[in-house]
Design a protein around this motif. Structure first.
Motif, PDB file in Angstrom:
ATOM      1  N   PRO A 196      -6.439  -9.627   3.779  1.00 23.02           N
ATOM      2  CA  PRO A 196      -4.843 -10.084   4.065  1.00 23.02           C
ATOM      3  C   PRO A 196      -3.997  -8.738   4.165  1.00 23.02           C
ATOM      4  CG  PRO A 196      -5.479 -10.657   1.950  1.00 23.02           C
ATOM      5  CD  PRO A 196      -6.788 -10.230   2.466  1.00 23.02           C
ATOM      6  N   ILE A 197      -2.925  -9.015   4.703  1.00 19.91           N
ATOM      7  CA  ILE A 197      -1.971  -8.114   4.767  1.00 19.91           C
ATOM      8  C   ILE A 197      -1.613  -7.351   3.125  1.00 19.91           C
ATOM      9  CG2 ILE A 197       0.729  -7.417   5.176  1.00 19.91           C
ATOM     10  CD1 ILE A 197       0.259  -9.492   7.652  1.00 19.91           C
ATOM     11  N   THR A 198      -1.509  -8.161   2.485  1.00 23.15           N
ATOM     12  CA  THR A 198      -1.030  -7.830   0.982  1.00 23.15           C
ATOM     13  C   THR A 198      -1.950  -6.815   0.580  1.00 23.15           C
ATOM     14  OG1 THR A 198      -2.207  -9.815   0.249  1.00 23.15           O
ATOM     15  CG2 THR A 198       0.287  -9.970   0.281  1.00 23.15           C
ATOM     16  N   ALA A 199      -3.394  -6.991   1.009  1.00 17.40           N
ATOM     17  CA  ALA A 199      -4.041  -5.619   0.113  1.00 17.40           C
ATOM     18  C   ALA A 199      -4.113  -4.444   0.957  1.00 17.40           C
ATOM     19  CB  ALA A 199      -5.480  -6.094   0.662  1.00 17.40           C
ATOM     20  N   PHE A 200      -3.030  -4.205   1.700  1.00 20.72           N
ATOM     21  CA  PHE A 200      -2.890  -2.798   2.210  1.00 20.72           C
ATOM     22  C   PHE A 200      -1.459  -2.229   1.864  1.00 20.72           C
ATOM     23  CE2 PHE A 200      -5.825  -4.969   5.033  1.00 20.72           C
ATOM     24  CZ  PHE A 200      -6.885  -3.849   5.292  1.00 20.72           C
ATOM     25  N   GLY A 201      -0.853  -2.560   0.373  1.00 18.54           N
ATOM     26  CA  GLY A 201      -0.028  -2.122   0.070  1.00 18.54           C
ATOM     27  C   GLY A 201       0.461  -2.740  -1.273  1.00 18.54           C
ATOM     28  N   SER A 202       1.578  -2.304  -1.758  1.00 19.41           N
ATOM     29  CA  SER A 202       1.802  -2.826  -3.310  1.00 19.41           C
ATOM     30  C   SER A 202       3.537  -2.727  -3.585  1.00 19.41           C
ATOM     31  CB  SER A 202       1.207  -1.886  -4.447  1.00 19.41           C
ATOM     32  OG  SER A 202       1.799  -0.497  -4.096  1.00 19.41           O
TER      33      SER A 202
END
Length: 338
Positions: A79-85
């Motif tokens: 998901p999108i959340t896996a590509f940032g923090s």
């Protein structure tokens, strides 16, 4: 039905309701993918939308925009959340690759970073889907129906079939029977040959009619042209004290049968016997296929007489002067004298 909807239009839909599965199947790739093309994702927290594979920024997925980067992503299904923090209120995009990127890939990654520069998830919001055919973004049956009507490839229904369908819905029978009749007149029942065309049945030994074992099991054959079904109709016409007239097409058979009822005051019983007969033929066919039953003509005729009486008397109410004996002797007299 209307409302915001969360569903995966790209992957296996076993977790979805039967209703949504039908929508996805009807609007799938064989139909031009019209359903999927009219659904977009609205970014919320980013937990439910897959970064690469789903459309959530613009009209194309990142998988299609940057196929070389997708092929080298360490998390192609994430998901999108896996590509940032998050750091306080600041969101930073970050990507991991299975191999070191070549110069062309680096250029593509830079281009993708520019697209994402002003985009970030929303901590307190849920991801959701938006239906593009409705200004409110909410799916409605009406909006889908209007869209399909306006498609160039929309199937045009024979005007005679349309007339038959209009007469069908007037009949006061159980709703599942009306739906069955609707599918029959539109040639949408899952006969053997219908399943062959969908690729579900491939064995030629399974193509034939379960009654006669001579012809391919198409709808018109099964209900109206098969030597066995013709025997059924001859018995029904004899019971009704009218001459048997064969018709090879469903809508012609339906309309001709309705003309046997002379009373114009009780249109809701006009096709009760026709629907009871076709319904019983279909149930008998399914019992032979799925339960190994043996065809019994007399038992089938008795079933048709009883079911049609049950529907007829149930719709008239308890004050009718007719009894089952009257129905068995001459059903048309019962219908026409209402």
């Amino acid at each position: 039905m209307a409302g915001n909807f969360l569903l995966d239009v790209n992957k296996n839909v076993r977790a979805q309701s039967i209703w949504w599965r039908d929508i996805l199947r009807i609007g799938g790739e064989e139909s031009g993918g019209w359903f999927k093309s009219n659904v977009c994702n609205v970014l919320g927290s980013g937990n439910l939308i897959r970064f690469w594979q789903e459309r959530w920024l613009g009209h194309e997925s990142f998988m299609n925009l940057f196929p070389q980067l997708y092929a080298k992503s360490l998390q192609p299904d994430a998901p999108i959340t896996a590509f940032g923090s998050w750091s306080d209120d600041n969101w930073t995009w970050s990507f991991d690759w299975v191999v070191e990127l070549a110069q062309d890939d680096m250029d593509a990654a830079t281009e993708m970073s520019i697209l994402l520069a002003d985009i970030r998830p929303k901590k307190e919001c849920l991801d959701h889907r938006k239906w593009l055919m409705n200004h409110a973004g909410m799916f409605t049956v009406k909006s889908a129906y209007c869209f399909l009507q306006n498609r160039d490839s929309f199937l045009t229904i024979n005007s005679n079939v349309v007339d038959a369908l209009q007469d069908l819905w007037v009949n006061d029978v159980p709703s599942k029977v009306n739906i069955f009749g609707w599918r029959l007149l539109l040639a949408r029942l899952p006969t053997h040959m219908a399943l062959v065309r969908k690729g579900i049945i491939n064995n030629p030994c399974e193509f034939c009619c379960v009654f006669c074992f001579r012809e391919e099991e198409e709808i018109d054959h099964l209900f109206f042209n098969c030597s066995v079904s013709i025997q059924v109709w001859k018995k029904i016409y004899k019971w009704m004290a009218v001459d048997f007239i064969p018709f090879e097409e469903g809508w012609k058979h339906f309309m001709s049968f309705g003309d046997l009822v002379t009373s114009k005051r009780l249109a809701k019983t006009r096709h009760v016997i026709w629907l009871a007969t076709t319904w019983s033929i279909w149930r008998t066919r399914n019992n032979i296929v799925f339960r190994g039953d043996v065809f019994n003509l007399d038992a089938l005729i008795d079933q048709i007489i009883f079911i049609s009486w049950f529907w007829f008397i149930g719709r008239l109410g308890v004050n009718t002067s007719f009894v089952f004996y009257d129905w068995c002797n001459n059903p048309l007299v019962c219908i026409d004298s209402i």
